[in-house]
Design a protein around this motif. Sequence first.
Motif, PDB file in Angstrom:
ATOM      1  N   MET B 182       0.453  -0.664   0.126  1.00 37.29           N
ATOM      2  CA  MET B 182       0.417  -0.145  -0.112  1.00 37.29           C
ATOM      3  C   MET B 182       1.315   1.203  -0.519  1.00 37.29           C
ATOM      4  N   GLY B 184       2.403   4.839   0.780  1.00 39.55           N
ATOM      5  CA  GLY B 184       1.844   5.791   2.083  1.00 39.55           C
ATOM      6  C   GLY B 184       3.121   6.709   2.856  1.00 39.55           C
ATOM      7  N   TYR B 185       2.768   6.531   3.341  1.00 36.39           N
ATOM      8  CA  TYR B 185       4.171   7.782   4.044  1.00 36.39           C
ATOM      9  C   TYR B 185       5.213   8.286   3.396  1.00 36.39           C
ATOM     10  N   GLN B 189       7.595  10.847  -2.034  1.00 35.99           N
ATOM     11  CA  GLN B 189       9.178  11.096  -2.184  1.00 35.99           C
ATOM     12  C   GLN B 189      10.679  10.757  -3.420  1.00 35.99           C
ATOM     13  N   ALA B 229      12.348  13.230  10.250  1.00 34.84           N
ATOM     14  CA  ALA B 229      12.064  13.102  12.070  1.00 34.84           C
ATOM     15  C   ALA B 229      11.151  11.520  12.260  1.00 34.84           C
ATOM     16  N   SER B 230      11.984  10.854  13.374  1.00 31.69           N
ATOM     17  CA  SER B 230      10.883   9.943  13.282  1.00 31.69           C
ATOM     18  C   SER B 230       9.696   9.536  13.660  1.00 31.69           C
ATOM     19  N   GLU B 231       9.249   8.475  13.044  1.00 34.01           N
ATOM     20  CA  GLU B 231       7.896   8.499  13.058  1.00 34.01           C
ATOM     21  C   GLU B 231       7.541   7.163  12.969  1.00 34.01           C
ATOM     22  N   GLY B 232       5.939   6.999  13.545  1.00 40.27           N
ATOM     23  CA  GLY B 232       5.784   6.080  14.481  1.00 40.27           C
ATOM     24  C   GLY B 232       5.677   4.803  13.218  1.00 40.27           C
ATOM     25  N   ILE B 233       5.811   3.894  13.123  1.00 37.82           N
ATOM     26  CA  ILE B 233       6.261   2.731  12.184  1.00 37.82           C
ATOM     27  C   ILE B 233       5.144   1.445  11.444  1.00 37.82           C
ATOM     28  N   ALA B 234       3.858   1.588  10.850  1.00 38.93           N
ATOM     29  CA  ALA B 234       3.155   0.051  10.967  1.00 38.93           C
ATOM     30  C   ALA B 234       4.087  -1.033  10.679  1.00 38.93           C
ATOM     31  N   TYR B 235       3.173  -1.843  11.179  1.00 36.24           N
ATOM     32  CA  TYR B 235       3.467  -3.347  10.894  1.00 36.24           C
ATOM     33  C   TYR B 235       3.494  -3.363   8.513  1.00 36.24           C
ATOM     34  N   ILE B 256       8.966   3.102  16.541  1.00 37.27           N
ATOM     35  CA  ILE B 256       9.368   4.852  15.931  1.00 37.27           C
ATOM     36  C   ILE B 256      10.838   4.504  14.785  1.00 37.27           C
ATOM     37  N   CYS B 264       3.954  -0.213   2.833  1.00 36.12           N
ATOM     38  CA  CYS B 264       3.737  -1.309   3.880  1.00 36.12           C
ATOM     39  C   CYS B 264       3.123  -2.620   3.310  1.00 36.12           C
ATOM     40  N   VAL B 289      -5.534   0.471  -0.183  1.00 35.49           N
ATOM     41  CA  VAL B 289      -6.366   0.041   0.818  1.00 35.49           C
ATOM     42  C   VAL B 289      -6.902  -1.292   1.525  1.00 35.49           C
TER      43      VAL B 289
END
Lengths: 233, 318
Positions: B182, B184-185, B189, B229-235, B256, B264, B289
């Motif tokens: 999917m 995303g993030y 870029q 900047a560090s960000e939350g990481i999904a499975y 993170i 993902c 998704v």
Amino acid sequence: MRVHAVSEQAVQVEFGRDIDEALIPVIARAVEAIRAELGAVVIDLIPSYTTLLCFYDYNQVDSQWMVREIARILSAIDTDESGSIAIDGRLVEIPVWYDLSVGYDLDALAQQKSLTIAEIVQLHSARDYQVFAIGFNPGFGFLGALDDRLVTPRHSTPRRRVPQGSVGIADAQTAVYPMASPGGWNIIGRTPRVMFDSSGLAGQAALLNVGDRVRFVPISRSEFIERGGQLDD
Amino acid sequence: MTELVVLQPGWQSTIQDAGRSGYFRQGLSEGGALDEHAFRWANKLLNNEPNAACIEILLGKFEAEFKANAVIAITGADMEASINGEVLRNWRTHSVQQGDVIRFGQARSGLRTYLGIAGGWQTPRQFGSRTVVMREKLGGLDGGPLKQGDRLAFQPRNSPALRVVPEALRPDYQAPLTVYVMPGYQYEQFSVIARRTFETAEYIVSNDISRMGYKLTGPPVSADTRKLASEGIAYGAIQIPPDGQPIILLKDRQTIGGYPKIGCVASLDCARLSQRSPGSPIRFEFTDVDRVQAERRLFDRFFNHSYWVDDSRQIAWP
């Protein structure tokens, strides 16, 4: 601000591109509001510097619904109280014994920065820090921002083992290692305070939350030991 | 309560359930069985609750003795399991007697086998789960993989209901794998060329694989941004470090991180990936998704609502 799906289990909110202290209370408010309104479907939230990742139960709602609902909740926060959001995080005091025996990089740092050790201690403990993010290890809080005079890159080769409670600095941030682990931060002292209670009995095991403020308080060797601090063998 | 005594722990055998839920905010990994498909089947075969703990055996060489009669299930990678030298077939339940010794050989196809037991392995829960996350020293008996002499509690059973996973529902872990991604993030870029390369090239599972993540090798792709900047990481997040080689982040990932992510991988494809050994070819296919969500809901519905009929060899939907 942008809300978008990243996977079938999570939706991400981007509050900005650059790290900015002013975003912390906004993100903390978003966490509260999303919990309050969508608590029945939200499984977990990871707030970080500029983003919030929201995990939800995909068996109850779909991705488009989540994106729409989160956008709606955020727009309500945005316009609230003419955009000024009060910082409501707690102030957490962390006692630190700043000493060469546990602050392995104090000496090198003092030489490199042309500061005395007393000046380093003074600069590190003089201001309150914001908790930008929790991660790396359970209960590991990324705190900022440091006084410019203390800003130092992390070691190019990490130490194999940094003891529990070690207080370190890396770039413009500072942190406490909640448990012994490998690590590349410059170590300047150690706290006796438990940063993460791994007994797992309490729901809240991590001392720090994103949005809290932290103040480091210098203590003596005897105080450190009295409060349960561990010396090196 | 009785026990299983570990005689040989093998390469790496850990207690895994569905993992920890609700603790990302405090920096804890979710952990949990990597191959959710084989894990859910082990518990389905035993009529266990879906979250009951199994032993996840990596690569094989696990050996243990039962101190009482029990009903077990074996699913996942084929490791030529045997009891007292007699071969145990995969993807089914077996009754075992007090004093029986179970042995696993080496994985012939796939990497991970699930050894389930009626009622589940009764190790202590930490943060709501029995799952071991080795990096955090949480779960299991002591936060680590099983060791020789470890004793795992279970409830003795005598009901020898024999259940088998229908042939058509057993996966082939050696088949070439295409995983759904999917976007995303930081997808936007990555240049059009980078995305196209990523979707058309073949990647290979490297030797650098663990419960935290799978590193693949292939044509490098890179984002316009190198660090964020560090960000939350999904499975299933696909992290692209500066060398351009994708790392798919799995159950024991840190919460993170600051590398750009092109998208993902669908959770069910992460399960399939976790059975692929170094050298296996992997392809990526972008999808949306909604489609992944629909497939995942069907999976959950199947395991939550299907039931065994009559001779216990057939499975039905309500």
